[in-house]
Design a protein around this motif. Sequence first.
Motif, PDB file in Angstrom:
ATOM      1  N   SER A 126       5.715   9.295  -2.801  1.00  0.00           N
ATOM      2  CA  SER A 126       5.944   9.127  -4.249  1.00  0.00           C
ATOM      3  C   SER A 126       7.024   8.110  -4.601  1.00  0.00           C
ATOM      4  O   SER A 126       7.534   8.106  -5.722  1.00  0.00           O
ATOM      5  CB  SER A 126       6.271  10.473  -4.905  1.00  0.00           C
ATOM      6  OG  SER A 126       5.243  11.401  -4.650  1.00  0.00           O
ATOM      7  N   SER A 127       7.400   7.247  -3.660  1.00  0.00           N
ATOM      8  CA  SER A 127       8.428   6.246  -3.974  1.00  0.00           C
ATOM      9  C   SER A 127       7.857   5.047  -4.714  1.00  0.00           C
ATOM     10  O   SER A 127       8.591   4.304  -5.366  1.00  0.00           O
ATOM     11  CB  SER A 127       9.149   5.785  -2.707  1.00  0.00           C
ATOM     12  OG  SER A 127       8.250   5.142  -1.835  1.00  0.00           O
ATOM     13  N   LEU A 128       6.544   4.838  -4.618  1.00  0.00           N
ATOM     14  CA  LEU A 128       5.891   3.755  -5.346  1.00  0.00           C
ATOM     15  C   LEU A 128       5.050   4.357  -6.463  1.00  0.00           C
ATOM     16  O   LEU A 128       4.351   5.346  -6.264  1.00  0.00           O
ATOM     17  CB  LEU A 128       4.984   2.943  -4.409  1.00  0.00           C
ATOM     18  CG  LEU A 128       5.674   2.225  -3.254  1.00  0.00           C
ATOM     19  CD1 LEU A 128       4.638   1.558  -2.368  1.00  0.00           C
ATOM     20  CD2 LEU A 128       6.677   1.215  -3.760  1.00  0.00           C
ATOM     21  N   VAL A 129       5.161   3.757  -7.634  1.00  0.00           N
ATOM     22  CA  VAL A 129       4.378   4.234  -8.775  1.00  0.00           C
ATOM     23  C   VAL A 129       3.683   3.052  -9.439  1.00  0.00           C
ATOM     24  O   VAL A 129       4.183   1.925  -9.391  1.00  0.00           O
ATOM     25  CB  VAL A 129       5.270   4.969  -9.812  1.00  0.00           C
ATOM     26  CG1 VAL A 129       5.873   6.220  -9.203  1.00  0.00           C
ATOM     27  CG2 VAL A 129       6.367   4.063 -10.325  1.00  0.00           C
TER      28      VAL A 129
ATOM     29  N   ARG B 185       0.843  -1.192   0.000  1.00  0.00           N
ATOM     30  CA  ARG B 185       0.000   0.000   0.000  1.00  0.00           C
ATOM     31  C   ARG B 185       0.884   1.250   0.000  1.00  0.00           C
ATOM     32  O   ARG B 185       1.763   1.387   0.863  1.00  0.00           O
ATOM     33  CB  ARG B 185      -0.903  -0.010   1.223  1.00  0.00           C
ATOM     34  CG  ARG B 185      -1.965  -1.088   1.137  1.00  0.00           C
ATOM     35  CD  ARG B 185      -2.775  -1.148   2.428  1.00  0.00           C
ATOM     36  NE  ARG B 185      -3.880  -2.076   2.361  1.00  0.00           N
ATOM     37  CZ  ARG B 185      -3.766  -3.391   2.301  1.00  0.00           C
ATOM     38  NH1 ARG B 185      -2.593  -3.952   2.275  1.00  0.00           N
ATOM     39  NH2 ARG B 185      -4.835  -4.163   2.257  1.00  0.00           N
ATOM     40  N   PRO B 186       0.666   2.158  -0.929  1.00  0.00           N
ATOM     41  CA  PRO B 186       1.524   3.357  -1.008  1.00  0.00           C
ATOM     42  C   PRO B 186       1.484   4.225   0.246  1.00  0.00           C
ATOM     43  O   PRO B 186       2.446   4.910   0.548  1.00  0.00           O
ATOM     44  CB  PRO B 186       0.945   4.129  -2.189  1.00  0.00           C
ATOM     45  CG  PRO B 186       0.158   3.150  -2.954  1.00  0.00           C
ATOM     46  CD  PRO B 186      -0.300   2.103  -1.987  1.00  0.00           C
TER      47      PRO B 186
END
Length: 136
Positions: free
Chosen positions: A62-65, A53-54
């Motif tokens: 914003s490290s996961l896209v 989960r972001p």
Amino acid sequence: MHDEFLCHVTAYGVCGGRRIGVPMGTYRAPTLALALWWLRDRASWMAERLDPRPEAEHFPPSSLVPVADTVPDVPAALRDWCGDVDRQELVADELAAGRLVRIAVSDETTEYELLAESVDALRMQRTLPALVVPVA
């Protein structure tokens, strides 16, 4: 009825041009219900690690896209399998009948395999060749 089940989770990938397997867990389940629970738990565990989960606090903003729609969605496939009652019943029926069950999902780099089999069926397979070998 088969009473005990051996369950495995393995990830397969290519390293140095060779296919290798990385064991991710093994469980000797004393009942069919626990074997199914463990397989679902491991599938869910893998899905959460592949698609966290972001909003989780240990990820910087914003490290996961999102990935492209063309990328196979292994976490979604694992979650779907966990939530599908009909497929769970099919797995239970196969295991109860002494058959090996293999659930596998892949993306471009890795195949994730959930495997379960009856310990009784394994024992029976080991003894069958001894029954047909002539004693001379």
